[in-house]
Enzyme design. Structure first.
Site, PDB file in Angstrom:
ATOM      1  CE  LYS A  63      -2.051  -0.846   3.979  1.00 44.45           C
ATOM      2  NZ  LYS A  63      -1.629  -2.798   4.238  1.00 44.45           N
TER       3      LYS A  63
ATOM      4  NE  ARG B 118      -3.621  -1.069  10.875  1.00 42.71           N
ATOM      5  CZ  ARG B 118      -3.010  -0.708   9.969  1.00 42.71           C
ATOM      6  NH1 ARG B 118      -3.356   0.484   9.248  1.00 42.71           N
ATOM      7  NH2 ARG B 118      -1.872  -1.283   9.665  1.00 42.71           N
TER       8      ARG B 118
ATOM      9  NE  ARG C 283       7.677  -3.007   5.566  1.00 44.00           N
ATOM     10  CZ  ARG C 283       6.713  -3.044   5.484  1.00 44.00           C
ATOM     11  NH1 ARG C 283       5.854  -2.345   4.890  1.00 44.00           N
ATOM     12  NH2 ARG C 283       6.089  -3.024   7.027  1.00 44.00           N
TER      13      ARG C 283
ATOM     14  NE  ARG D  99       6.767  -0.647   9.270  1.00 40.64           N
ATOM     15  CZ  ARG D  99       5.478  -0.592   8.652  1.00 40.64           C
ATOM     16  NH1 ARG D  99       5.060  -0.311   8.257  1.00 40.64           N
ATOM     17  NH2 ARG D  99       4.676  -1.231   9.599  1.00 40.64           N
TER      18      ARG D  99
ATOM     19  NE  ARG E 276       2.516  -5.322  10.514  1.00 42.93           N
ATOM     20  CZ  ARG E 276       3.741  -5.367   9.538  1.00 42.93           C
ATOM     21  NH1 ARG E 276       4.544  -5.765  10.177  1.00 42.93           N
ATOM     22  NH2 ARG E 276       3.252  -4.256   8.808  1.00 42.93           N
TER      23      ARG E 276
HETATM   24  P1  AP5 Z   1       4.778  -1.554   1.616  1.00 43.30           P
HETATM   25  O1  AP5 Z   1       4.817  -0.362   0.724  1.00 43.30           O
HETATM   26  O2  AP5 Z   1       5.625  -1.238   2.710  1.00 43.30           O
HETATM   27  O3  AP5 Z   1       3.609  -2.182   2.096  1.00 43.30           O
HETATM   28  P2  AP5 Z   1       2.286  -1.974   2.994  1.00 43.30           P
HETATM   29  O4  AP5 Z   1       0.814  -2.398   1.969  1.00 43.30           O
HETATM   30  O5  AP5 Z   1       2.128  -0.122   2.499  1.00 43.30           O
HETATM   31  O6  AP5 Z   1       3.165  -2.248   3.946  1.00 43.30           O
HETATM   32  P3  AP5 Z   1       2.621  -1.704   5.951  1.00 43.30           P
HETATM   33  O7  AP5 Z   1       3.236  -3.140   6.697  1.00 43.30           O
HETATM   34  O8  AP5 Z   1       3.171  -0.497   5.911  1.00 43.30           O
HETATM   35  O9  AP5 Z   1       1.074  -1.741   5.918  1.00 43.30           O
HETATM   36  P4  AP5 Z   1       0.791  -1.447   7.961  1.00 43.30           P
HETATM   37  O10 AP5 Z   1      -0.443  -1.639   7.275  1.00 43.30           O
HETATM   38  O11 AP5 Z   1       0.980  -3.275   8.310  1.00 43.30           O
HETATM   39  O12 AP5 Z   1       1.206  -0.768   8.124  1.00 43.30           O
HETATM   40  P5  AP5 Z   1       1.341   0.444   9.061  1.00 43.30           P
HETATM   41  O13 AP5 Z   1       2.646   1.276   8.628  1.00 43.30           O
HETATM   42  O14 AP5 Z   1      -0.337   1.137   8.173  1.00 43.30           O
HETATM   43  O15 AP5 Z   1       5.628  -2.864   1.451  1.00 43.30           O
HETATM   44  C1  AP5 Z   1       6.165  -3.977   1.904  1.00 43.30           C
HETATM   45  C2  AP5 Z   1       7.714  -4.601   0.900  1.00 43.30           C
HETATM   46  O16 AP5 Z   1       7.184  -4.674  -0.184  1.00 43.30           O
HETATM   47  C3  AP5 Z   1       8.668  -3.477   0.648  1.00 43.30           C
HETATM   48  O17 AP5 Z   1       9.796  -3.653   1.180  1.00 43.30           O
HETATM   49  C4  AP5 Z   1       7.992  -2.700  -0.584  1.00 43.30           C
HETATM   50  O18 AP5 Z   1       9.448  -2.436  -1.327  1.00 43.30           O
HETATM   51  C5  AP5 Z   1       8.091  -4.034  -1.113  1.00 43.30           C
HETATM   52  N1  AP5 Z   1       7.217  -4.361  -2.072  1.00 43.30           N
HETATM   53  C6  AP5 Z   1       5.290  -3.515  -2.193  1.00 43.30           C
HETATM   54  N2  AP5 Z   1       5.359  -3.779  -3.615  1.00 43.30           N
HETATM   55  C7  AP5 Z   1       5.958  -4.949  -4.416  1.00 43.30           C
HETATM   56  C8  AP5 Z   1       5.879  -5.364  -5.618  1.00 43.30           C
HETATM   57  N3  AP5 Z   1       4.772  -5.380  -6.264  1.00 43.30           N
HETATM   58  N4  AP5 Z   1       7.054  -6.277  -5.871  1.00 43.30           N
HETATM   59  C9  AP5 Z   1       8.047  -6.150  -4.561  1.00 43.30           C
HETATM   60  N5  AP5 Z   1       7.400  -5.882  -4.035  1.00 43.30           N
HETATM   61  C10 AP5 Z   1       7.095  -4.793  -3.803  1.00 43.30           C
HETATM   62  O19 AP5 Z   1       0.521   0.149  10.545  1.00 43.30           O
HETATM   63  C11 AP5 Z   1       1.579   0.099  11.198  1.00 43.30           C
HETATM   64  C12 AP5 Z   1       1.354  -0.871  12.767  1.00 43.30           C
HETATM   65  O20 AP5 Z   1       0.416   1.003  13.239  1.00 43.30           O
HETATM   66  C13 AP5 Z   1      -0.293  -1.100  12.769  1.00 43.30           C
HETATM   67  O21 AP5 Z   1       0.293  -2.193  13.117  1.00 43.30           O
HETATM   68  C14 AP5 Z   1      -0.521  -0.752  13.865  1.00 43.30           C
HETATM   69  O22 AP5 Z   1       0.116  -1.329  15.137  1.00 43.30           O
HETATM   70  C15 AP5 Z   1      -0.447   0.771  13.678  1.00 43.30           C
HETATM   71  N6  AP5 Z   1      -1.767   1.297  13.460  1.00 43.30           N
HETATM   72  C16 AP5 Z   1      -1.395   2.341  11.888  1.00 43.30           C
HETATM   73  N7  AP5 Z   1      -2.869   2.261  11.519  1.00 43.30           N
HETATM   74  C17 AP5 Z   1      -3.814   2.147  12.546  1.00 43.30           C
HETATM   75  C18 AP5 Z   1      -5.427   2.879  12.695  1.00 43.30           C
HETATM   76  N8  AP5 Z   1      -5.333   3.382  11.679  1.00 43.30           N
HETATM   77  N9  AP5 Z   1      -6.110   1.784  13.387  1.00 43.30           N
HETATM   78  C19 AP5 Z   1      -4.744   0.877  14.552  1.00 43.30           C
HETATM   79  N10 AP5 Z   1      -3.539   1.298  14.342  1.00 43.30           N
HETATM   80  C20 AP5 Z   1      -2.472   1.754  13.642  1.00 43.30           C
END
Ligand code: AP5
Length: 257
Positions: A43, A122, A161, A194, A205
């Site tokens: 994402k 979420r 990542r 991370r 997660r």
């Molecule tokens: P990446 O683009 O980083 O993936 P992502 O879907 O953004 O993954 P996240 O882990 O950031 O999502 P998340 O929802 O767990 O984390 P968030 O920060 O929101 O890509 C991943 C990897 O794949 C990278 O290395 C990239 O280079 C590679 N890649 C991408 N596309 C590719 C492709 N096509 N081919 C090959 N490789 C590829 O949340 C973190 C934490 O914050 C949560 O766990 C929670 O504790 C808290 N939090 C955040 N928002 C909330 C909320 N709304 N409510 C409650 N808790 C929350």
């Protein structure tokens, strides 16, 4: 038209007292999009590519929490300290804390340049709160992009990542490596792994996603807003697929936002 300058998003990352530079340009038909999908599906990577094409700001709730985790402990509220503990374990931060943080930044949702919401909502409660706020302000959502990928590929993406501690750019050690190992191509910042990408947090997660976030797919399908996109292939190919799907989406219902 593509935009090369990256908005600094400081109003989102640091809170409403900070002012973005440059302020995103107001568009006649801004894109107001939510990016849904399991952790690691890509994402954040897509949001970064899409914001260059759609000129909408990338608003990630995870980025706000990670920025807070880099601050001095004394500068954090008790609610934010507790939130960071949930995040380290891979659990969701409680809805009330997340909603306070988003509501405080609601000017970013009203921004004339539109937005790409990444990581929010979420839970059903967060989705209901957002719906109420946007309806109250007369701001229609354009669509909810749901990125789909098999679990095995997702875990491989997460384990490789690396993230820039300065500009938050995202890399992958084999699929999207930086030119110099450990250094961000864009700003020269150091790349780090991370805390929540450790295997034990990844399991939590994924379970949390299935339990709390996957039900949003049905929620937005019922509202006629869900647009599913396969997340296979290179990031650029997925971005092209998304742009084509969005163009068809708007063309099929011109009255849509
Ligand atoms: P990446 O683009 O980083 O993936 P992502 O879907 O953004 O993954 P996240 O882990 O950031 O999502 P998340 O929802 O767990 O984390 P968030 O920060 O929101 O890509 C991943 C990897 O794949 C990278 O290395 C990239 O280079 C590679 N890649 C991408 N596309 C590719 C492709 N096509 N081919 C090959 N490789 C590829 O949340 C973190 C934490 O914050 C949560 O766990 C929670 O504790 C808290 N939090 C955040 N928002 C909330 C909320 N709304 N409510 C409650 N808790 C929350």
């Amino acid at each position: 038209m593509a935009s090369t300058s990256k908005p600094d998003r400081v109003a989102w990352i640091q809170g409403p007292a900070a002012h973005c530079d440059p302020i995103p340009e107001a568009l006649a038909q801004p894109w107001r999009l939510i990016l849904l999908g399991a952790p690691g599906v890509g994402k954040g990577t897509q949001a970064d590519l899409l914001r260059q094409r759609l000129r909408a700001c990338h608003l990630s709730t995870g980025d706000v929490f990670r920025a807070a985790s880099k601050q001095n402990d004394c500068a954090l509220s008790p609610a934010m300290k507790a939130a960071l503990e949930y995040m380290r374990r891979g659990d969701l931060v409680p809805d009330a804390t997340v909603w306070d943080m988003v509501r405080e930044r609601s000017a970013c949702l009203r921004c004339g340049g539109g937005f790409l919401l990444d990581g929010f909502p979420r839970t059903l409660s967060q989705a209901e709160s957002l719906k109420k706020l946007m309806e109250g302000d007369g701001l229609p959502l354009t669509a909810v992009l749901n990125y789909e990928l098999p679990l095995t590929e997702i875990v491989a993406r997460l384990s490789g990542r690396r993230t820039c501690e300065k500009c938050k750019a995202v890399y992958h050690v084999t699929e999207r490596p930086p030119q110099v190992e450990g250094v961000c191509d864009r700003c020269g910042g150091a790349l780090y792994q991370r805390d929540d990408d450790r295997p034990e947090s990844v399991t939590v997660r994924m379970e949390t996603y299935e339990r709390s976030t996957a039900p949003l797919i049905e929620f937005y399908k019922k509202l006629g807003l869900l647009l599913s996109v396969p997340a296979t292939g290179s990031p650029e190919a997925i971005c092209e697929r998304t742009i084509a799907a969005l163009a068809a989406w708007r063309a099929s219902a011109p009255v849509r936002a």
